[in-house]
Design a protein around this motif. Structure first.
Motif: not given
Length: 439
Positions: A41-44, A62-66, A68-71
């Motif tokens: 179900g992940k999108i890329t 910054a993207i890594a933080l995003f 983490k909040a949007h698995p």
């Protein structure tokens, strides 16, 4: 030309940093195609930008933080150097396979190709309330918002306080006239200070080739680089003649370096610019560029009193590809990069100061040295009376006109290949043809 942020990259780093950044990119990226649904179900999402390793690592952080909040969202990053970046992006757009999100300098070029999402359709997830309308106007075409600014590139009179002090002179301040700027530059040159790399220190850089500086000059006189509809130039030939004559007089007086000293820096490589090499004490420069060393100071541009030409100028923008299968998730990522204090802290000033006023306010107390000076100057420009309305969005022919044609004509004047009047006329004629041809 000193391009929006364009070819001058923040924080030049050595190969060791490049290698570290490459490892970080590899760790954060993945091999999935942009817009494709992944297992579970992940999108890329695919995102691309140009910049140096420092910008790459900051963006990755910054993207890594995003993520983490949007698995449920995986982000594949595709950073690159400025050289060749637009050739590749244009090929991808033509082929219908551009990344979901891309960093761009010229909104009209891609909006005219119907290659960008109208971001008003993403307003539920992309909040622009804390971004000044002056910034947003530069990402809009015909009243539609297609791109959101990724940072600011406020133009400033940039100077080395140390070199001015060594000359025994008072540092420039906001409110100087153009004549006062020329006089101060001539006085510094007359001291014949020794430059760190050899030769003498001149008072100021020769900015006759610099379209961003010329834009300020034209705006102070009621013009713009382009007309409101982008179909013609927004200034008169005489405005350009006066500008180039101003700098010709500076060269004749020894207030700025000879053309042979200036020319290596016109490519945009900040390390080759006279101010970065300690060959000049002052320059007109965009604040999204990190100059080597410390002690740089930023004040209002010459000629701004009563009729400022400065405006809240963006550095680069984020846009969403019109054929993205996940425009809402792409908008969520842009929203995070622009509006999150955590993302702001991770990115720092790698694309200039944050355009979200709350993020800038939160970030400023944590900054030191040159970065703090840049942020403080940004707050100055944002004050009423220190800026004016932004210009219309630049036309699709912007890069051809500003980074090629304008620079060539300025160089023709430097090396005696053309008079100022003839070069100005040639520029006006050729620019008009480009504006008529390029859509």
């Amino acid at each position: 030309m000193k391009v929006p942020e364009t070819t001058r990259l923040r924080g030049i780093r050595t190969g060791a940093v490049l290698a570290a950044a490459a490892l970080a990119l590899a760790a954060c990226g993945n091999n999935g195609g942009g817009g494709a649904s992944a297992a579970g179900g992940k999108i890329t999402l695919r995102i691309t930008w140009w910049g140096n390793p420092t910008r790459a690592k900051a963006t990755q952080d910054a993207i890594a933080l995003f993520q983490k909040a949007h698995p449920n969202i995986s982000v594949q990053t595709q950073p690159g150097a400025y050289t060749g970046y637009y050739d590749k992006l244009n090929t991808q757009v033509t082929a219908g396979d551009a990344p979901d999100i891309f960093q761009v300098d010229t909104v009209a070029k891609y909006a005219d190709k119907n290659a960008l999402v109208d971001l008003s359709t993403q307003s539920p997830v992309l909040n622009t309330a804390k971004i000044d309308q002056s910034y947003l106007a530069q990402g809009s075409v015909n009243g539609k918002l297609y791109e959101v600014p990724a940072g600011s590139n406020l133009f400033a009179l940039t100077f080395s306080g140390d070199l001015v002090a060594k000359a025994g002179l008072t540092s420039p301040t906001a409110g100087l006239s153009w004549q006062q700027y020329a006089t101060l530059a001539k006085q510094i040159s007359a001291k014949k200070l020794s430059a760190a790399g050899g030769g003498q220190v001149y008072g100021a850089a020769d900015d006759s080739y610099n379209t961003q500086a010329f834009e300020i000059w034209a705006r102070q006189q009621g013009g713009n680089l382009y007309s409101a509809d982008g179909k013609s130039l927004g200034f008169s030939k005489q405005t350009l003649v006066d500008w180039w004559n101003y700098w010709a007089a500076m060269r004749a007086d020894g207030a700025v370096p000879p053309a042979t000293t200036t020319e290596p820096g016109v490519t945009g490589d900040v390390t080759k610019a006279p101010i970065a090499k300690g060959q000049v004490a002052m320059d007109l420069y965009g604040t999204s560029t990190t100059l080597p060393g410390t002690g740089w100071q930023y004040v209002g541009l010459p000629g701004e009193s009563g009729h400022p030409g400065a405006y809240l100028k963006r550095s680069v923008n984020w846009g969403i590809y019109a054929k993205s299968k996940h425009p809402t998730e792409a908008a969520e990522l842009i929203d995070f990069l622009v509006n999150s204090p955590e993302a702001g802290a991770a990115q720092g000033l790698t694309r200039g100061g944050p355009v979200n006023s709350d993020v800038l306010t939160a970030l400023t107390p944590t900054l030191t040295g040159n970065d703090k000076a840049v942020a403080t100057y940004g707050q100055y420009v944002a004050q009423a009376g220190n800026n004016s309305a932004p210009p219309p969005a630049a036309p699709a022919a912007q890069q051809q006109i500003e980074t090629d044609l304008y620079v060539r004509m300025a160089e023709n004047v430097w090396f005696g290949k053309s008079s100022v009047d003839a070069a100005a006329q040639s520029f006006m004629d050729q620019a008009d043809k480009l504006l008529a041809q390029v859509s």
